[in-house]
Design a protein around this motif. Structure first.
Motif, PDB file in Angstrom:
ATOM      1  N   LYS A  61      35.895  75.254  12.567  1.00 44.93           N
ATOM      2  CA  LYS A  61      35.239  75.230  11.116  1.00 44.93           C
ATOM      3  C   LYS A  61      34.979  74.060  11.040  1.00 44.93           C
ATOM      4  O   LYS A  61      35.807  73.141  11.091  1.00 44.93           O
ATOM      5  N   ILE A  62      33.636  73.848  10.167  1.00 44.71           N
ATOM      6  CA  ILE A  62      33.403  72.381  10.215  1.00 44.71           C
ATOM      7  C   ILE A  62      32.360  72.544   8.690  1.00 44.71           C
ATOM      8  O   ILE A  62      31.766  74.170   8.486  1.00 44.71           O
ATOM      9  N   ALA A  63      32.596  71.740   8.055  1.00 43.72           N
ATOM     10  CA  ALA A  63      31.466  71.777   7.011  1.00 43.72           C
ATOM     11  C   ALA A  63      30.458  70.414   7.169  1.00 43.72           C
ATOM     12  O   ALA A  63      31.550  69.304   7.286  1.00 43.72           O
ATOM     13  N   ILE A  64      29.133  70.640   7.220  1.00 42.05           N
ATOM     14  CA  ILE A  64      29.223  69.237   7.088  1.00 42.05           C
ATOM     15  C   ILE A  64      27.851  68.978   6.074  1.00 42.05           C
ATOM     16  O   ILE A  64      26.924  70.276   5.479  1.00 42.05           O
ATOM     17  N   THR A  65      27.464  68.189   5.661  1.00 43.42           N
ATOM     18  CA  THR A  65      26.819  67.241   3.978  1.00 43.42           C
ATOM     19  C   THR A  65      25.524  66.596   4.939  1.00 43.42           C
ATOM     20  O   THR A  65      25.682  66.384   5.303  1.00 43.42           O
ATOM     21  N   ALA A  66      23.996  67.314   4.702  1.00 39.32           N
ATOM     22  CA  ALA A  66      22.513  66.776   4.485  1.00 39.32           C
ATOM     23  C   ALA A  66      22.408  65.550   3.951  1.00 39.32           C
ATOM     24  O   ALA A  66      22.573  67.180   2.502  1.00 39.32           O
TER      25      ALA A  66
ATOM     26  N   HIS B 109      40.435  82.230  15.469  1.00 39.38           N
ATOM     27  CA  HIS B 109      39.845  80.958  15.515  1.00 39.38           C
ATOM     28  C   HIS B 109      40.310  79.889  13.830  1.00 39.38           C
ATOM     29  O   HIS B 109      40.206  79.235  14.023  1.00 39.38           O
ATOM     30  N   CYS B 110      39.073  80.471  13.227  1.00 38.34           N
ATOM     31  CA  CYS B 110      38.862  80.208  12.004  1.00 38.34           C
ATOM     32  C   CYS B 110      39.777  79.699  11.100  1.00 38.34           C
ATOM     33  O   CYS B 110      40.792  78.432  10.474  1.00 38.34           O
TER      34      CYS B 110
ATOM     35  N   PHE C 183      28.174  74.547   6.457  1.00 36.09           N
ATOM     36  CA  PHE C 183      28.916  75.487   7.165  1.00 36.09           C
ATOM     37  C   PHE C 183      28.810  76.109   8.523  1.00 36.09           C
ATOM     38  O   PHE C 183      28.545  77.268   8.426  1.00 36.09           O
ATOM     39  N   PHE C 184      30.091  76.029   9.253  1.00 33.21           N
ATOM     40  CA  PHE C 184      29.814  76.515  10.988  1.00 33.21           C
ATOM     41  C   PHE C 184      31.524  76.449  11.061  1.00 33.21           C
ATOM     42  O   PHE C 184      32.257  76.331  10.892  1.00 33.21           O
ATOM     43  N   ILE C 185      31.440  78.072  11.525  1.00 34.96           N
ATOM     44  CA  ILE C 185      33.181  78.772  11.708  1.00 34.96           C
ATOM     45  C   ILE C 185      32.675  78.858  13.483  1.00 34.96           C
ATOM     46  O   ILE C 185      31.555  79.385  13.768  1.00 34.96           O
TER      47      ILE C 185
END
Length: 41
Positions: free
Chosen positions: A35-40, A29-30, A21-23
């Motif tokens: 914000k973004i969620a990335i699944t690796a 702003h959040c 997760f990135f905020i």
């Protein structure tokens, strides 16, 4: 869980397997969607 701040614009981040997760840390702003969620895999 780890919280780090990256500011250079040239940062590289090694993703952990699973969700990452990135905020945005600027006030409001959040809550406005910065914000973004990335699944690796």
């Amino acid at each position: 869980m780890c919280y780090l701040m990256y500011q250079t614009g040239k940062d590289q981040i090694k993703l952990a397997k699973g969700q990452n997760f990135f905020i945005c840390n600027f006030s409001g702003h959040c809550g406005s969607g910065m914000k973004i969620a990335i699944t690796a895999t």
